[in-house]
Design a protein around this motif. Structure first.
Motif: not given
Length: 88
Positions: A6-30
């Motif tokens: 849990f100490k290893f997987v949970l932070p990786l899951a949070v980072v992966a979720l954050g990166l996925t969210s950031a990539m999905s919203t980057s094209g909104i202003d275009k």
């Protein structure tokens, strides 16, 4: 062992979720378009400009009035900046 997982997987899951969210919203202003700008026509008289119609002010075609005269943006009291539109 479980707590190490849990100490290893949970932070990786949070980072992966954050990166996925950031990539999905980057094209909104275009795809967003700028707000239309009111087009003004030069006239003679005490007020040098007359409000005619809105222009998108993007594109390659001149924004013109129904009588084919060029429309301009109106800063303060004079109409000096020619406006453009997307379609002819």
């Amino acid at each position: 062992m479980k707590s190490n997982l849990f100490k290893f997987v949970l932070p990786l899951a949070v980072v992966a979720l954050g990166l996925t969210s950031a990539m999905s919203t980057s094209g909104i202003d275009k795809s967003a378009e700028a707000a239309p700008i009111m087009g003004w026509k030069h006239i003679s008289g005490p007020v040098p400009c007359e409000k005619v119609e809105e222009c998108s002010n993007s594109g390659n075609f001149d924004c013109t009035a129904p009588d084919d005269s060029q429309l301009y943006a109106r800063p303060i009291s004079t109409c000096l900046t020619p406006l453009k539109r997307n379609v002819e």
